[in-house]
Design a protein around this motif. Structure first.
Motif, PDB file in Angstrom:
ATOM      1  N   ALA A  87      -3.749  86.702   1.302  1.00 52.69           N
ATOM      2  CA  ALA A  87      -3.795  85.437   0.356  1.00 52.69           C
ATOM      3  C   ALA A  87      -3.691  85.178  -1.831  1.00 52.69           C
ATOM      4  CB  ALA A  87      -4.716  84.326   0.716  1.00 52.69           C
ATOM      5  N   ALA A  88      -4.303  86.336  -2.279  1.00 51.53           N
ATOM      6  CA  ALA A  88      -4.976  86.664  -3.457  1.00 51.53           C
ATOM      7  C   ALA A  88      -3.881  87.177  -3.756  1.00 51.53           C
ATOM      8  CB  ALA A  88      -6.233  87.208  -3.777  1.00 51.53           C
ATOM      9  N   VAL A  89      -3.342  88.488  -3.489  1.00 46.97           N
ATOM     10  CA  VAL A  89      -1.953  89.313  -4.143  1.00 46.97           C
ATOM     11  C   VAL A  89      -0.393  88.321  -4.490  1.00 46.97           C
ATOM     12  CG1 VAL A  89      -1.121  91.293  -4.152  1.00 46.97           C
ATOM     13  CG2 VAL A  89      -3.496  90.862  -3.831  1.00 46.97           C
ATOM     14  N   TRP A  95       2.849  82.721  -8.781  1.00 52.24           N
ATOM     15  CA  TRP A  95       2.610  82.063  -9.684  1.00 52.24           C
ATOM     16  C   TRP A  95       3.157  82.624 -11.095  1.00 52.24           C
ATOM     17  CZ3 TRP A  95       1.174  77.586 -10.234  1.00 52.24           C
ATOM     18  CH2 TRP A  95       1.139  76.695  -9.562  1.00 52.24           C
ATOM     19  N   PHE A  96       3.138  84.071 -10.689  1.00 49.60           N
ATOM     20  CA  PHE A  96       3.379  84.848 -11.894  1.00 49.60           C
ATOM     21  C   PHE A  96       5.136  85.766 -12.163  1.00 49.60           C
ATOM     22  CE2 PHE A  96      -1.040  83.940 -12.356  1.00 49.60           C
ATOM     23  CZ  PHE A  96      -1.105  83.456 -13.529  1.00 49.60           C
ATOM     24  N   PRO A  97       5.912  84.814 -12.141  1.00 51.85           N
ATOM     25  CA  PRO A  97       7.224  85.934 -12.181  1.00 51.85           C
ATOM     26  C   PRO A  97       7.581  86.740 -13.306  1.00 51.85           C
ATOM     27  CG  PRO A  97       7.940  83.411 -11.844  1.00 51.85           C
ATOM     28  CD  PRO A  97       5.676  83.886 -11.859  1.00 51.85           C
ATOM     29  N   ALA A 103      -0.088  90.599 -13.723  1.00 51.48           N
ATOM     30  CA  ALA A 103      -0.955  90.313 -12.551  1.00 51.48           C
ATOM     31  C   ALA A 103      -1.577  90.437 -11.394  1.00 51.48           C
ATOM     32  CB  ALA A 103       0.427  89.265 -11.723  1.00 51.48           C
ATOM     33  N   THR A 104      -0.600  91.881 -10.505  1.00 51.76           N
ATOM     34  CA  THR A 104      -0.783  91.996 -10.332  1.00 51.76           C
ATOM     35  C   THR A 104      -1.694  93.307 -10.411  1.00 51.76           C
ATOM     36  OG1 THR A 104       0.845  93.961  -9.748  1.00 51.76           O
ATOM     37  CG2 THR A 104       0.889  92.141  -8.227  1.00 51.76           C
ATOM     38  N   GLY A 301      -3.810 103.427 -10.448  1.00 52.21           N
ATOM     39  CA  GLY A 301      -2.666 102.580 -10.987  1.00 52.21           C
ATOM     40  C   GLY A 301      -1.603 102.239  -9.248  1.00 52.21           C
ATOM     41  N   TYR A 302      -1.362 103.166  -8.881  1.00 48.73           N
ATOM     42  CA  TYR A 302      -0.340 102.788  -7.959  1.00 48.73           C
ATOM     43  C   TYR A 302      -0.911 101.301  -6.716  1.00 48.73           C
ATOM     44  CZ  TYR A 302       3.267 104.639  -4.250  1.00 48.73           C
ATOM     45  OH  TYR A 302       4.533 104.209  -3.404  1.00 48.73           O
ATOM     46  N   LEU A 303      -1.751 101.336  -6.316  1.00 41.60           N
ATOM     47  CA  LEU A 303      -2.145 100.396  -5.457  1.00 41.60           C
ATOM     48  C   LEU A 303      -1.720  98.827  -6.301  1.00 41.60           C
ATOM     49  CD1 LEU A 303      -5.619 101.064  -4.124  1.00 41.60           C
ATOM     50  CD2 LEU A 303      -3.207 101.243  -2.940  1.00 41.60           C
ATOM     51  N   ALA A 304      -1.824  98.569  -7.487  1.00 40.90           N
ATOM     52  CA  ALA A 304      -1.407  98.292  -8.724  1.00 40.90           C
ATOM     53  C   ALA A 304      -0.264  97.799  -8.695  1.00 40.90           C
ATOM     54  CB  ALA A 304      -1.957  97.562  -9.808  1.00 40.90           C
ATOM     55  N   LEU A 305       0.719  99.174  -8.584  1.00 40.70           N
ATOM     56  CA  LEU A 305       2.434  98.922  -9.064  1.00 40.70           C
ATOM     57  C   LEU A 305       3.333  97.898  -7.573  1.00 40.70           C
ATOM     58  CD1 LEU A 305       2.736 101.502 -10.950  1.00 40.70           C
ATOM     59  CD2 LEU A 305       2.963 100.294 -11.859  1.00 40.70           C
ATOM     60  N   SER A 306       2.385  98.265  -6.871  1.00 37.22           N
ATOM     61  CA  SER A 306       3.088  98.075  -5.527  1.00 37.22           C
ATOM     62  C   SER A 306       3.622  97.162  -5.257  1.00 37.22           C
ATOM     63  CB  SER A 306       2.348  98.780  -3.794  1.00 37.22           C
ATOM     64  OG  SER A 306       3.437  99.334  -2.795  1.00 37.22           O
ATOM     65  N   PRO A 307       2.803  96.103  -5.006  1.00 37.25           N
ATOM     66  CA  PRO A 307       3.737  94.374  -4.610  1.00 37.25           C
ATOM     67  C   PRO A 307       4.301  94.239  -5.659  1.00 37.25           C
ATOM     68  CG  PRO A 307       0.419  94.699  -5.111  1.00 37.25           C
ATOM     69  CD  PRO A 307       1.178  96.224  -5.150  1.00 37.25           C
ATOM     70  N   ALA A 308       3.704  94.777  -6.668  1.00 36.28           N
ATOM     71  CA  ALA A 308       4.942  94.258  -7.891  1.00 36.28           C
ATOM     72  C   ALA A 308       6.293  94.123  -7.168  1.00 36.28           C
ATOM     73  CB  ALA A 308       4.207  94.298  -9.719  1.00 36.28           C
ATOM     74  N   PHE A 309       6.152  95.896  -7.340  1.00 38.03           N
ATOM     75  CA  PHE A 309       8.123  96.629  -6.782  1.00 38.03           C
ATOM     76  C   PHE A 309       8.225  96.089  -6.044  1.00 38.03           C
ATOM     77  CE2 PHE A 309      10.118  99.501  -4.675  1.00 38.03           C
ATOM     78  CZ  PHE A 309      10.937 100.383  -5.349  1.00 38.03           C
TER      79      PHE A 309
END
Length: 392
Positions: A87-89, A95-97, A103-104, A301-309
């Motif tokens: 829900a959060a991610v 909201w932040f395209p 954001a992630t 860093g990897y965990l945060a990169l993956s949703p945006a990618f």
């Protein structure tokens, strides 16, 4: 948990079973939870997470045997994490395209920060009130906080863009990354693309190295003469570096692109695992601090990169389900990495060459990002299929 070992007489391996199950349910529950997020928005998931949290902790507080705890904590709390995290991610991304990486980084960083904030509180509660009462306290606190969030978290309106943002004219960190295809891939269509399976494989290869460091660097430190307190401090360094990597590397990807950032992360993980093996072979205990900092940074860093990618490559409309599918790599790596490292240690009675294996796994992971995943190929495929274009 020592309290569970003391009360039930379980081995350390047995105690970890409910927590391992929770991690797997968390990982494999992300895709169905993400699908609900895409269709109904985050509110049903947040409410479900709040209810599951109080039920899971409450039942865990009454546990009398291992199967009970596997169900109450492993399955129910794992589902609570999956629904809340998705829900959060996914909601935050929508909201932040204009700044997906930033954001992630903040959202996933918050998830990591929770362990740093509530970990000491949980230890205090167990010491003061016993583990059963601590579970009840945590259940009430978490479900209350999550429940309040259900009044806040919503998806943006269809076609929504941040004020003043024009993706065609945006500059700097607000412009789309080079990996942005501009097309919406439904869940099943994404699974039919080779780019997904390549990146999913990379996810597993790099995070296997990360989990090997998280789980096995402390035992290696003890073997090299660290005191118990110093070895525990090494774990804290990994956690802080993990958090720092989420806040730093993901926003950096808004500037240099996701694939270049993945290359940096893979190179960092290679360096960290090589350093750990060198420390073991040559008896250089202080080198473990370097391994902890670099490996923790790469992991976070990897965990945060993956949703945006995922949002850039396959679109925002189905990002909840699509990222959920990608996140199953986390679940597999959380099991494969520590287990494989343990097997190799048992076979050789040494960590000397264990981490070299994980360094070797990172090499093809880096090559995947450098050579084999191209947004242009995916965009051409989307045009062939006549997929919808992204609205933002």
């Amino acid at each position: 948990m020592p309290s569970l070992q003391a009360e039930f007489g379980w081995s350390r391996a047995t105690v970890t079973i409910p927590f391992t199950v929770a991690g797997l349910v968390f990982a494999f529950g992300m895709a169905p939870a993400g699908r609900i997020q895409d269709l109904k928005g985050p509110r049903p998931l947040v409410i479900a997470s709040a209810v599951l949290s109080i039920v899971g902790y409450g039942l865990s507080a009454m546990a009398q045997n291992l199967p009970w705890l596997v169900i109450s904590y492993g399955i129910i709390m794992g589902a609570a994490m999956a629904t809340g995290y998705s829900a959060a991610v996914a909601g935050g991304l929508k909201w932040f395209p204009d700044m997906k990486g930033s954001a992630t980084g903040i959202l996933v960083g918050g998830f990591g920060a929770a362990a740093a904030v509530f970990g000491p509180i949980a230890h205090f509660a167990v010491a003061e009130f016993g583990w059963r009462n601590a579970f009840l306290i945590l259940g009430v606190v978490f479900s209350s906080i999550i429940g309040l969030c259900s009044f806040i978290l919503v998806n943006p309106p269809q076609g929504w863009r941040p004020a003043g943002w024009d993706p065609a004219k945006a500059q700097g960190i607000r412009k789309h990354s080079p990996e942005y295809t501009g097309y919406e891939f439904p869940f099943k269509t994404m699974l039919q693309t080779r780019q997904f399976w390549l990146m999913w494989t990379q996810y597993i290869l790099i995070l296997c190295g990360g989990f090997s460091i998280i789980v096995h660097l402390r035992p290696l430190a003890l073997d090299l003469g660290f005191s118990a307190a110093a070895a525990t401090g090494l774990v804290a360094i990994i956690s802080l570096s993990n958090l720092g990597g989420r806040f730093v590397l993901s926003p950096l990807s808004d500037v240099i692109g996701r694939l270049k950032s993945f290359t940096i992360v893979g190179s960092l993980m290679t360096t960290a695992t090589v350093a750990a093996s060198i420390a073991s072979i040559y008896g250089i205990p202080n080198l473990l601090y370097f391994s902890a900092i670099v490996g923790g940074t790469a992991f976070g860093g990897y965990l945060a990169l993956s949703p945006a990618f995922t949002a850039d490559m396959w679109g925002m409309k189905s990002v909840g389900a699509n990222y959920g599918a990608m996140f199953t790599g986390w679940g597999l790596a959380s099991f494969i990495g520590p287990f494989l490292a343990g097997l190799m240690y048992d076979a050789a009675a040494s960590y000397n060459y264990v981490f070299f294996v994980f360094a070797a796994l990172c090499v093809p992971a880096v090559l995947i990002a450098l050579l084999f995943v191209k947004a242009a190929h995916l965009k051409a495929r989307a045009m062939e299929l006549g997929l919808d274009k992204c609205e933002a």
